[in-house]
Design an enzyme around this catalytic site. Structure first.
Site, short mmCIF file in Angstrom:
data_model
loop_
_atom_site.label_atom_id
_atom_site.label_comp_id
_atom_site.label_asym_id
_atom_site.label_seq_id
_atom_site.Cartn_x
_atom_site.Cartn_y
_atom_site.Cartn_z
N VAL A 17 0.84 -1.21 0.00
CA VAL A 17 0.00 0.00 0.00
C VAL A 17 0.88 1.25 0.00
O VAL A 17 1.66 1.48 0.92
CB VAL A 17 -0.94 0.04 1.22
CG1 VAL A 17 -1.81 1.29 1.17
CG2 VAL A 17 -1.82 -1.20 1.27
N LYS A 31 -5.82 -2.27 -2.20
CA LYS A 31 -5.12 -1.57 -1.11
C LYS A 31 -6.10 -1.13 -0.02
O LYS A 31 -5.79 -1.18 1.17
CB LYS A 31 -4.38 -0.36 -1.68
CG LYS A 31 -3.22 -0.74 -2.58
CD LYS A 31 -2.73 0.42 -3.38
CE LYS A 31 -1.55 0.03 -4.25
NZ LYS A 31 -1.20 1.03 -5.25
#
Ligand SMILES: NC(=O)c1ccc[n+]([C@@H]2O[C@H](COP(=O)([O-])OP(=O)(O)OC[C@H]3O[C@@H](n4cnc5c(N)ncnc54)[C@H](OP(=O)(O)O)[C@@H]3O)[C@@H](O)[C@H]2O)c1
Length: 328
Positions: free
Chosen positions: A124, A197
């Site tokens: 992420v 994410k």
């Protein structure tokens, strides 16, 4: 640390090479014992003796304690990571698709094999240490929302279309050349990458397992040059915004959509391959985190930070998930 941790690296593309170079240049306590790749014909800037095309050569090597999984194929990645965790090896991955699609399985494996040595910071926003922050610093802070720009390539494409009136296809090509795009760039432009994410953020920010397919998504491939021009005329921008909002009934609302934002929005100035995340906490108020969300070294840095964390015995706490697990 005197002895180097013997490490098996899966993948030697953008991220794999970044990790390899950082470890060498910064003289970190890891010895890359083997690198597993797929294409036997490709020429590579690494000694041939380090390479293997057989994952088992790494997975069955008892000397290898740490696996770094940075391949572009999420199904093979799941097989590699699941085997490694079962064998008690530590695992660091950058593969958001694999982690998001297998969250429950990964948590179960860690529990079953008493192996908490698993981290995925690079999955992420690359160089922004958002997952570490959520899992550790904000472990006890009730969060109200997380809102951000989480896909470097989409942001790069929209920025080039806005600032230089570059055609979509040309901007996408440049994003790929610079190593920002996924091997399959439809994952980026369709919003699926940002959705993966968001699923990982939901786990660590709110303790919820939300499979990516349950998150509404709209890609930037639906945004026209005309719409971008119209936004520019009004001093606005179109950005791909990923958000999780807790509503007054304590329900989580998640989405990934292109949104028109104005100049006073903290995400307005986030351009090119940069990412940003706005966290709104009950006590802490709003924080803005900003940094490079893709590329060889920003992503490599996040992987290496996880490798060092594992070497220091620091594993995710999953503090917000715990009550749910106990109740379940
Ligand atoms: N690029 C970024 O900025 C970025 C940022 C954050 C996260 N990530 C994630 O990091 C991972 C790697 O991305 P990347 O950009 O480095 O990809 P990439 O440049 O396309 O490289 C992928 C590497 O994986 C290898 N590979 C693919 N399938 C394999 C298999 N089944 N077995 C062994 N090796 C295999 C490829 O081998 P060959 O060399 O033989 O083709 C190549 O070395 C992905 O999960 C991606 O989502 C990337």
């Amino acid at each position: 640390m005197n002895t180097k941790i013997k490490t098996g690296l899966f993948g030697f593309g953008t991220v794999g090479q970044g990790v390899y170079k950082i470890i060498k240049e910064a003289n970190l306590p890891f010895e890359i014992k083997k690198i597993c790749v797929r294409d036997t014909q490709k020429s590579r800037e690494v000694e041939a003796s380090l390479l293997t095309f057989d994952p088992q050569e790494i997975l069955e090597d008892e000397e290898i304690e740490l696996i770094v999984e940075v391949i572009s194929d999420s199904d093979s990645a799941w097989n590699i990571v699941a085997q490694a965790l079962q064998k008690g090896k530590a695992v660091v991955t950058a593969n958001k698709k694999m982690v998001a699609e297998n969250l429950e399985g990964l948590l179960r494996l860690q529990e079953q094999y008493h192996n908490p040595k698993f981290r995925f910071e690079a999955a992420v926003a690359a160089a922004i240490p958002i997952l570490n922050l959520l899992d550790d610093y904000f472990a006890h802070e009730p969060l109200k929302s997380v809102r951000g720009i989480l896909n470097g390539s989409s942001n790069f494409i929209l920025s080039k279309m806005y600032a230089e009136a570059q055609p979509y296809e040309e901007a996408l090509k440049e994003a790929r050349q610079k190593g920002f795009a996924e091997a399959d760039p439809t994952l980026d432009v369709s919003g699926q990458d940002a959705r993966n994410k968001l699923s990982l953020i939901a786990l660590l920010a709110f303790g919820k397992i939300i499979p990516p397919h349950e998150i509404p998504v709209q890609g930037i491939d639906t945004v026209s040059a005309k719409e971008i021009g119209e936004a520019k005329d009004k001093n606005q921008k179109i950005k791909q915004i990923a958000e999780i909002m807790l509503d007054e009934n304590q329900n989580l609302n998640l989405s990934v959509t292109p949104q028109l934002i104005s100049a006073n929005d903290p995400l307005f100035s986030v351009d090119e391959e940069y990412n940003a995340v706005l966290l709104e906490g009950q006590f802490s108020g709003t924080q803005k985190l900003y940094g490079k969300g893709a590329g060889e070294f920003p992503t490599g840095t996040a992987v290496v930070a996880d490798m060092l964390a594992i070497a220091a015995g620091k594993y995710y706490r999953y503090e917000k998930l715990k009550p749910e697990l106990v109740a379940g």
